[in-house]
Every structure is written in structure tokens, then in C-alpha cells.
Design a protein around this motif. Structure first.
Motif, PDB file in Angstrom:
ATOM      1  N   GLY A 338      74.822  54.296  57.961  1.00  0.00           N
ATOM      2  CA  GLY A 338      75.792  53.844  56.991  1.00  0.00           C
ATOM      3  C   GLY A 338      75.212  54.909  55.813  1.00  0.00           C
ATOM      4  O   GLY A 338      74.245  55.056  55.270  1.00  0.00           O
ATOM      5  N   GLY A 339      76.326  55.293  55.151  1.00  0.00           N
ATOM      6  CA  GLY A 339      76.054  56.347  53.986  1.00  0.00           C
ATOM      7  C   GLY A 339      77.182  56.905  53.391  1.00  0.00           C
ATOM      8  O   GLY A 339      78.403  56.573  53.843  1.00  0.00           O
ATOM      9  N   ALA A 340      76.975  57.991  52.594  1.00  0.00           N
ATOM     10  CA  ALA A 340      78.024  58.917  52.030  1.00  0.00           C
ATOM     11  C   ALA A 340      77.516  60.359  51.859  1.00  0.00           C
ATOM     12  O   ALA A 340      76.510  60.322  51.395  1.00  0.00           O
ATOM     13  CB  ALA A 340      78.830  58.304  50.951  1.00  0.00           C
ATOM     14  N   ARG A 341      78.651  61.158  51.781  1.00  0.00           N
ATOM     15  CA  ARG A 341      78.308  62.624  51.388  1.00  0.00           C
ATOM     16  C   ARG A 341      79.445  62.875  50.403  1.00  0.00           C
ATOM     17  O   ARG A 341      80.368  62.526  50.455  1.00  0.00           O
ATOM     18  CB  ARG A 341      78.448  63.375  52.517  1.00  0.00           C
ATOM     19  CG  ARG A 341      77.291  63.438  53.782  1.00  0.00           C
ATOM     20  CD  ARG A 341      77.667  64.291  54.869  1.00  0.00           C
ATOM     21  NE  ARG A 341      78.709  63.695  55.745  1.00  0.00           N
ATOM     22  CZ  ARG A 341      78.611  63.182  56.665  1.00  0.00           C
ATOM     23  NH1 ARG A 341      77.268  63.144  57.466  1.00  0.00           N
ATOM     24  NH2 ARG A 341      79.486  62.690  57.577  1.00  0.00           N
ATOM     25  N   GLY A 342      78.947  63.999  49.575  1.00  0.00           N
ATOM     26  CA  GLY A 342      80.116  64.449  48.595  1.00  0.00           C
ATOM     27  C   GLY A 342      79.841  66.064  48.107  1.00  0.00           C
ATOM     28  O   GLY A 342      78.462  66.182  48.178  1.00  0.00           O
ATOM     29  N   ARG A 343      80.618  66.474  47.583  1.00  0.00           N
ATOM     30  CA  ARG A 343      80.385  67.869  47.027  1.00  0.00           C
ATOM     31  C   ARG A 343      79.975  67.640  45.717  1.00  0.00           C
ATOM     32  O   ARG A 343      80.771  67.011  44.813  1.00  0.00           O
ATOM     33  CB  ARG A 343      81.736  68.576  47.078  1.00  0.00           C
ATOM     34  CG  ARG A 343      81.726  70.237  47.101  1.00  0.00           C
ATOM     35  CD  ARG A 343      82.579  70.791  47.780  1.00  0.00           C
ATOM     36  NE  ARG A 343      83.985  70.166  47.225  1.00  0.00           N
ATOM     37  CZ  ARG A 343      84.727  70.435  46.225  1.00  0.00           C
ATOM     38  NH1 ARG A 343      84.263  71.241  45.250  1.00  0.00           N
ATOM     39  NH2 ARG A 343      85.937  69.695  46.183  1.00  0.00           N
ATOM     40  N   ILE A 344      78.929  68.312  45.045  1.00  0.00           N
ATOM     41  CA  ILE A 344      78.542  68.235  43.698  1.00  0.00           C
ATOM     42  C   ILE A 344      79.005  69.909  43.007  1.00  0.00           C
ATOM     43  O   ILE A 344      78.537  70.807  43.384  1.00  0.00           O
ATOM     44  CB  ILE A 344      77.141  68.020  43.446  1.00  0.00           C
ATOM     45  CG1 ILE A 344      76.742  66.824  44.535  1.00  0.00           C
ATOM     46  CG2 ILE A 344      76.800  68.162  42.098  1.00  0.00           C
ATOM     47  CD1 ILE A 344      77.043  65.550  43.747  1.00  0.00           C
TER      48      ILE A 344
END
Lengths: 560, 197
Positions: A338-344
Motif C-alpha cells: 500500500g502506498g502512493a507515487r507522484g511527480r515532484i
């Protein structure tokens, strides 16, 4: 055959076996370490600097061979084309699971065990963890508290070297840290956003890891080549091979015997003590016995319990030291997925230099101050990075401009991956599969384990809170996920010979000594009465050193 | 095949009246001098030439060497021979033949005989067919991954990139990577070291 009687026999040479060997031999005991697998010579076997172009499949793995020989091991993300030799051959080491309930058992049989390939994350437990079972009426109470283990955490950290940042959090006690590793640009943005948006609740710190950031006890600091799990010529990360076994051998009192596959333990009904270990020689397949006065099982949670189950005798028909009926039960692993990724966005003119073999850590914040609808909690590991050339396969284009673009780093991204606590449950258990033996003729395990309601709730919550933190940091294209990983994959299996206060409901006492058999100690993950959410190896090491101290004191008093 | 197994095979072959062609080619491969081109295992000379031409248009020689100089074709041959399963192998080889068929239809010649500009025209068409898959629209197709992985040009492009950037040329000259970095920093100026983590 009259054979030599050692003071102590340690079964297993990994994270805990190395510690037992060091402690027992430094305290003067003549110690024999039995390791099922082959010897490892760092000069020949470590491959962390072998270039990718020298590998036949350029890092894409010899998939046909893996399908044949390591179909289970290959599910582990840490296995690669360089280090697959540090994982067992599944055909030689079979086990079974019920239909529809997979358990992934990832193993390493060699001197050093899985300490060669471990994740190196190093965290202390707190009383939030040690008191949880009692507070919630789950399983059995731990027979120890933080105050009992704290001096041993100090002792172990001082020897192995742990880099990290002190944070003063009650749920994640600080240790004796070497300087922490550096955050990268994306991580700084997310760290600061978490501090602003979740003050007093959530926090991001640098991963605490058993990797040296400065010279420590004769071992060199990390040189940031990256792939620790292929070995380390400079011995900069802790493994038994890099650290405790050399110390044990330096006493002149330790003998390491590779190719020693332990079949079972020999119990003397008159003295009610163990007298010997039955070993199948890994090469000749001949049976041999080794005798000693005290025995430390450090073979990993499942192997140690398997040895005890295979040591059933008329006194203990259901497995040695199993008067409680709990041996083999309460198997746990940490949940992942479980988690999340994103662009910075931003910082396009900056990139990490070198390969930091460590990530960030968000300590547990659920059920710390505010109660949730589920029990326990989870921490996040992960980190920031810039995309590399691999993005090209999913990007339109080809030719000179395309090549030029791929030669520069891609966007920054940040990922948060939860590691959650698993509740002990009697229904998660191992049993001997009498009809099936391994390559050495030793009966194998049937493993029955599954995630339950609380674990599923934690996994869902991980995706929610990870997204919240990335949103707070202004991340774009946030992708939250809940993956259904089979238990075992986190390789934190534990609980199969738990510690407890009552011999009727636990296998081991507060010093990892079997309630039923005085000269038997089990100090690997089998001893755990609950799982916490932090990586467990530091706690195994501290419990091992503590148990060795107790055993030697008892021997000196003539009580063992 | 492991070195040990090859030696076993050879030891067995020595007692036979002649060395089997398979054993002999393995023996040759084992003792190939570094720098010498190993014999191709999956691609015939024409397929090999097509792979070289395609890969070198995907990653051409610029200030740094391109895919041809990095011998990406040899890597692709290994993958097709020893990594792909039979179905993938057939599909990849059929994809190569299809490139020629399309080239014949457009220009009346096989792909390797085209001028670079003509080759690029065909590559533009093939890459364009992937546009929807590269940029999945809202509610994107669930079969995207499957469609991508079964597309010849996607495979060819992905293998070219892997073969190139994991070659010594790609790693050292193009990416300026080193196995042991000069130092570690979380945020160094781009250009001081390698991209990415």
C-alpha cells in the motif's frame, strides 16, 4: 563414536547466528556454528562492482533458469542477475501451501545467510509495540519491555554501526547513530510539506540503516556504488560475514562448519536436556552428530521451528519444546503493497550523485495519539529519484533528439511504500509435511498463512495517507496503490516459537530459553510474540546478545 | 547453459567419434576472444542486419557512438535466443519480417536497403501507432500493457534502449556513469554525475 563436546552449538550463521557465535565465543565458550549452505569468500563471491555489460542478460535475469530453479525466490525484488546465487534452489528446498493460499518463502543458505542480501533498515521497537498484545487482549503478552532490551539495542548498534537521525519520537526510540545519509531534492520538498501540514503527527526522517557513513570499528564507510545485496568488498554494511563472524573467529574459539544441514535435535529424557544435533552433510549426505552443552537455534523463524517439529520424540510427540502447542503457530510477516507515487516539479538542474543504498522513513503515526478503526499501524519507506533512460520505452520518439533527451535525467518523482504490522493469529501456522522431503531427505513444511481483516484495513489506509502527504507536497499525477502481495514476500517471517510469560501458552521465556528444555535457546524471528511495523533484524540481534549473556551467566552458576 | 554443463558435454563428446556441431559451437562461444563477434544464435544475417539498422535509427551515432557501435544487435540476439519463450521469439521474428513487408509496400525495398530518411519515415509510422498507448487517455484501456508488450516496435525500442544504455559505451560515454561514484550528494548539479538514482 566418542565425539567432542562443544560448549555451545549455534545453528545458522546469518543475522542472529553470527551474533550468537560472537557473544558466546567472546565469553569463552568453545562454539560450533552449523551452516546448511556453502562457504562464502568475499574476494570471489561478492559481485557488487561487476558491470552490467558483463552480465549475459544485462540485468534482465536468466528467466529460464529462474523458472526452473528459483520460481519462488525470483518473486523477491532483491534477487537479480548478480546475486541469485545468494538465494536457495527451490527444487532442493521444497515446501507446500494450501490451494489458493500462497506463502512466498525467500531463503538464503550460505555462510552469512540472508544477512548478505537483507534490506539493512534498522529500527528500535518501543513500549507501544511491547505492550500492544496486553493492551488489546491479543495473543500473549511480551515477557519483556523496552527497558529490558534498550541496553542491548545500544550494545548492538555500537558494534554494527547504524546511520540515522535522532527524532525524539516515543514510538520510534533513537539509537546510537552515525551521521545520517543525505536527502535528495524531492525528499526535502516532501519532508518539509509533511512537517507543515501534519505537525505533531507525521514526520519524515532519513532511513536508519546498518550502513556506515564513517569509518567504524575497522570497517570502511559506504562508497555509494548502490547494490549492497550483491556483497560489499569494503564491508560497509552489516552482515554476519562482514562483521560478527570475523569477530567470532578472532576469539580462536569458534568453528564454522558449512554444508551442515540440521535434521533434528537429540533430547535426553533423563536429564531433560539436549545432547546433540543430527546433521546431514550437505555434500556427502551422510548423517553426523555434534554434541554440546547448550544449543542456540538461529536458523530463521521457519527453519528453526521446522527443526523443532522434526525433533519430535516420545516426550514431545508434537515437536520438541512444544508442550504449549504453540510451536509453529502465530506465523507473521509484515504487509507491503500500500502506498502512493507522484511527480515532484522543479529542481530540473539537480540530480542525486551516487547511489544511496537507503531511503526515507515515515515513522508510524496511526494509533499513536488518536485511535483508529483498525489496530496497530505502519511506517513508510521509499524515496525520491529522477527517472532514467528506462522512461524512453514509454516515451514517443526515436533518433538523435530522443537520444539527447534520454541522456539527461527525467522528472523527479517520490514514492511512499507502507510496511504494516501483522497481528499474531494461531491460524497462521506451519506443520511438517511427512510425505515430502528436501534434497537431504529432511521432511519439509506445509505453510498455512493469510492476511486477515486488520491487515487489509491497514493496507487500504496506507494508500490514503501516502496520497495525502504527496498532495500536501504539491505532487502531480499521484498514483495510489493497494497491491495484494502474498505473505512471506516482505521476508520478515516471525512468531513460530513465541516468547511469553506462561509455559502453557508460549514456547520461550523472557530470555529466549525454551520453557520445556533448559539448554535450548531460540533467538531468531521465531521468538516474536507480535510483529510491530518496523524492520525486525535489530530486535533479533539485541535479543540474541541478551540471551547469550543470560545463558553464559546461568552456565557459570552451574544452572545450565 | 552453465560453463560446467558445457564442459560435461564436451567431456562426453570426446569419447564419441566426432564432436557434435552443437558442442563445437558452444566450445567456440566459450573460448571466444573478447572483442571478437560471437556467432549469432537466433538471428540470420538478414534479420541481424535489419536489427542493426533499426536500432541505429532509434539510437543513432551523434557526438557519442550509437546502437550499432554498442553492438546492441548482439544483445538482442541473446534475448531472442535465450530469454524469449518460443511464442515471443516467433512474434519478434515475424515483426522483423513485417518491417520488410511494410518497407516493400512503401518504398519497394527491404528496410536495410532504404536511405536513412526513408527508414525514419517508417519508424515514425510505427512509433505513431503507439501514441495512444504511450499517452493513455482518461479511462485508459486496461489491455494497454498487453498491447504494448505484444507490439513489435515497442519491443524493439525497449530492447534497443536496454542494450544501449547497459553497454559500456552507453554507460560510460553517453550517461557518464561510473560504478564507484566520485562522491555522494542528494542534490548535485546535473552533469556532475549520472542521471537518476
Amino acid at each position: 563414536m566418542a565425539s567432542k563436546v562443544y560448549d555451545a552449538i549455534v545453528i545458522g550463521s546469518g543475522i542472529t547466528g553470527g551474533w550468537a557465535a560472537k557473544e558466546l565465543s567472546e565469553k569463552g565458550l568453545e562454539t560450533l556454528v552449523l551452516e546448511a549452505g556453502r562457504p562464502i569468500t568475499p574476494e570471489n563471491d561478492y559481485v557488487e562492482h561487476v558491470p552490467v555489460w558483463e552480465k549475459k542478460f544485462r540485468g534482465m535475469n536468466d528467466t529460464r533458469k529462474l523458472d526452473q530453479e528459483q520460481p519462488v525466490q525470483r518473486t523477491c525484488g532483491g534477487l537479480d542477475e548478480w546475486n541469485s546465487k545468494f538465494f536457495v534452489n527451490d527444487r532442493e528446498n521444497p515446501y507446500t501451501t494450501p490451494d489458493g493460499k500462497p506463502f512466498l518463502w525467500i531463503r538464503g543458505r550460505q555462510v552469512g545467510g540472508r544477512s548478505i542480501t537483507w534490506g539493512r533498515q534498522t529500527y528500535r521497537w518501543s513500549d507501544l509495540d511491547f505492550e500492544a498484545n496486553l493492551r488489546e487482549g491479543i495473543a500473549v503478552d511480551w515477557p519483556i519491555r523496552y527497558a529490558d532490551i534498550a541496553p542491548w539495542y545500544d550494545y548492538v548498534e555500537d558494534f554494527i554501526g547504524v546511520s540515522g537521525q535522532a527524532e525524539g519520537l516515543p514510538q520510534l526510540p533513537d539509537g546510537k547513530f552515525l551521521p545520517p545519509m543525505e536527502f535528495n531534492c524531492a525528499e526535502v520538498i516532501v519532508r518539509d510539506a509533511i512537517a507543515r501540514h501534519f505537525p505533531g503527527e507525521r514526520r519524515m526522517t532519513m532511513g536508519r540503516c546498518a550502513i556506515l557513513t564513517q569509518l567504524h570499528r575497522g570497517r570502511m564507510p559506504c562508497h555509494y556504488c548502490g547494490p549492497c545485496a550483491r556483497g560489499c568488498m569494503t564491508r560497509s554494511y552489516f552482515s554476519s560475514l562482514n562483521s560478527t563472524l570475523p569477530a567470532a573467529l578472532a576469539t580462536g574459539k569458534t568453528t564454522v562448519r558449512p554444508f551442515s544441514v540440521v535434521h533434528s535435535l537429540v533430547f535426553d529424557a533423563n536429564t531433560r536436556k539436549l545432547t546433540a544435533v543430527r546433521v546431514i552433510d550437505g555434500q556427502s549426505k551422510q548423517a553426523i552428530e555434534f554434541r554440546a552443552n547448550v544449543f542456540f537455534l538461529c536458523a530463521s523463524a521457519l527453519e528453526s521451528a521446522r527443526i523443532l517439529l522434526n525433533s519430535a520424540n516420545p516426550e514431545f510427540p508434537d515437536g520438541l519444546a512444544n508442550s504449549s502447542g504453540e510451536l509453529g503457530h502465530n506465523l507473521m510477516d509484515h504487509l507491503m503493497g500500500g502506498g502512493a507515487r507522484g511527480r515532484i516539479e522543479g529542481n530540473e538542474d539537480k540530480a542525486p550523485l551516487g547511489h544511496r543504498p537507503n531511503g526515507i522513513y515515515v515513522p508510524r503515526f496511526r494509533n499513536v495519539k488518536q485511535k483508529q478503526s483498525f489496530l496497530r499501524g505502519y511506517g513508510f519507506q521509499g524515496g525520491g529519484s529522477r527517472e532514467g533512460w528506462q522512461r524512453g520505452a514509454n516515451t514517443p520518439g526515436f533518433g538523435a533528439d530522443f537520444k539527447q533527451a534520454l541522456g539527461r535525467p527525467g522528472p523527479w518523482s517520490m514514492g511512499l511504500y507502507g510496511f504494516g504490522e501483522c497481528l499474531p493469529n494461531h491460524g497462521n501456522f506451519i506443520a511438517i509435511d511427512k510425505g515430502k522431503v528436501d534434497a537431504w531427505g529432511i521432511p519439509t513444511l506445509h505453510i498455512t498463512a493469510q492476511w486477515r481483516e486488520n491487515e487489509r484495513a491497514l493496507l487500504q489506509d496506507m494508500a490514503v495517507t501516502a496520497s495525502e502527504m504527496l498532495e500536501a507536497a504539491g505532487a502531480k499525477d499521484i498514483d495510489s496503490f493497494v497491491e495484494d502481495n502474498a505473505p512471506g514476500l516482505t521476508i520478515h517471517e516471525m512468531g513460530t516459537a513465541r516468547m511469553g510469560r506462561d509455559p502453557k501458552t508460549s514456547v520461550l521465556n523472557a530470555h529466549n530459553q525454551a520453557h520445556d528444555v533448559q539448554n535450548l535457546f531460540v533467538t531468531d524471528g521465531a521468538c516474536m510474540a507480535s510483529s510491530s511495523c518496523v524492520n525486525p533484524s535489530l530486535t533479533y540481534m539485541a535479543l540474541t546478545a541478551r540471551a547469550c549473556d543470560y545463558a553464559v551467566q546461568q552456565m557459570k552458576r552451574g544452572e545450565l | 547453459m552453465e560453463r560446467r554443463e558445457v564442459l560435461k558435454l564436451l567431456a562426453g563428446a570426446a569419447s564419441l567419434p566426432f564432436l557434435s556441431p552443437e558442442a563445437f559451437s558452444l566450445f567456440q562461444a566459450m573460448h571466444a576472444q573478447p572483442g571478437k563477434n560471437p556467432a549469432l544464435q537466433a538471428l540470420n544475417p538478414h534479420q541481424n542486419a535489419t536489427v542493426i539498422a533499426l536500432s541505429d535509427r532509434i539510437i543513432p551515432s551523434t557526438k557519442t557512438p550509437g546502437a550499432k557501435a554498442a553492438k546492441v544487435n548482439q544483445f538482442i540476439d541473446v534475448i531472442v535466443a535465450d530469454w524469449y519463450d518460443e511464442e515471443e521469439k516467433e512474434s519478434f521474428l515475424a515483426g522483423l519480417a513485417e518491417v520488410d513487408a511494410r518497407s516493400q509496400k512503401l518504398f519497394g525495398k527491404d528496410f536495410v536497403q532504404l536511405a536513412p530518411a526513408q527508414q525514419d519515415k517508417l519508424l515514425t509510422v510505427m512509433d505513431g501507432e503507439l501514441a495512444d498507448l504511450y499517452h493513455p487517455p482518461a479511462g485508459y484501456r486496461k489491455d494497454r500493457v498487453n498491447l504494448l508488450e505484444n507490439n513489435f516496435f515497442f519491443r524493439m525500442k525497449a530492447l534497443t534502449l536496454t542494450g544501449y544504455y547497459t553497454s559500456q559505451v552507453g554507460f560510460e560515454q553517453e550517461l557518464h556513469e561510473s560504478i564507484i561514484p566520485p562522491r555522494h550528494a542528494g542534490c548535485a548539479p546535473v552533469g556532475e554525475g549520472a542521471p537518476g538514482e
